[in-house]
Design an enzyme around this catalytic site. Sequence first.
Site, PDB file in Angstrom:
ATOM      1  N   SER A   1      32.405   5.495  54.007  1.00  8.53           N
ATOM      2  CA  SER A   1      33.531   5.748  53.107  1.00  8.53           C
ATOM      3  C   SER A   1      33.133   6.438  51.809  1.00  8.53           C
ATOM      4  CB  SER A   1      34.258   4.446  52.788  1.00  8.53           C
ATOM      5  OG  SER A   1      33.465   3.614  51.970  1.00  8.53           O
TER       6      SER A   1
ATOM      7  N   LYS B   1      33.404   1.362  46.167  1.00  9.62           N
ATOM      8  CA  LYS B   1      34.253   2.546  46.008  1.00  9.62           C
ATOM      9  C   LYS B   1      34.024   3.089  44.597  1.00  9.62           C
ATOM     10  CE  LYS B   1      36.360   1.545  49.947  1.00  9.62           C
ATOM     11  NZ  LYS B   1      36.030   2.279  51.175  1.00  9.62           N
TER      12      LYS B   1
END
Length: 280
Positions: free
Chosen positions: A48, A103
Amino acid sequence: MKQNSTNSKGSSQKSQSREWFEALIIAALVAMVLRMFVVESYRIPTGSMEKTLLAGDFLFVNKFVYGAKVPFTDIHLPKVDDVKRGDIIVFKFPRDRSLNYIKRCVALPGDTLQIKEQKLYVNGKLSPLPPHAQFIGEKMPPGVPDYQIFPAMSDYNKDNYGPIRIPRKGDVVKLTMRTIPLYRDMIEEEGHSVSLSGDQIFIDGVPADHYSIEKDHYFAMGDNRDNSLDSRYWGFLSDSDLVGQAMMVYWSWDPDLPLLFDPVEKITSIRWDRIGLVVH
């Protein structure tokens, strides 16, 4: 005299063994304290954040910078610095807090965020893409809803999203049948029950048409924008779920190769150029 010498030697060996044991206990306690409150290791499990971070990267995470949490309590130590836009953060996944996610923070409490044709705007200003950000999927046009996207029943998708205001502690938000999908999870995560009866909203069993937000929240996205389960899908990140800030890659190799069955190929997959890489 010989017996006394033997006793003295045995006593000395016992004393040395005891000192070694005490040293090991102290070292273990120091390591535990450092892991809980200062620095912890974290492994990148998915793609990701590619190409900024790769699956198989091992990181050191700075836990004290945002105020480490005291285990088994809701107490946080004083923070050294605030989260900034662009920080790569590790946090408890809001839908399963046994998992740590990583993230990039793209919006802060009180910011207004919007994505238009894959371009991110924060407070009306274009936010530049991170250096290694990428798009690997097909672009979705505006007005085509993705029903996996947060909040439910919106017409947002991964490439066209918002505008949406990131909740800030002390904000008072209006509750209607239209806005409750946006705030319901957050209200419940702050320790309250939410129920609906017809067009009436109840918080803790009391009718409510507004709510005062109790915690700061953030919006997090992966650099690999089309392969990231991030705030676009599960919503706002609470301040209380922050774990720390990514610091440095200390090891990296191919995660798909089994060490036990193919040790040579596993070792040759070591990414030497990534070891010591500062994360930003």
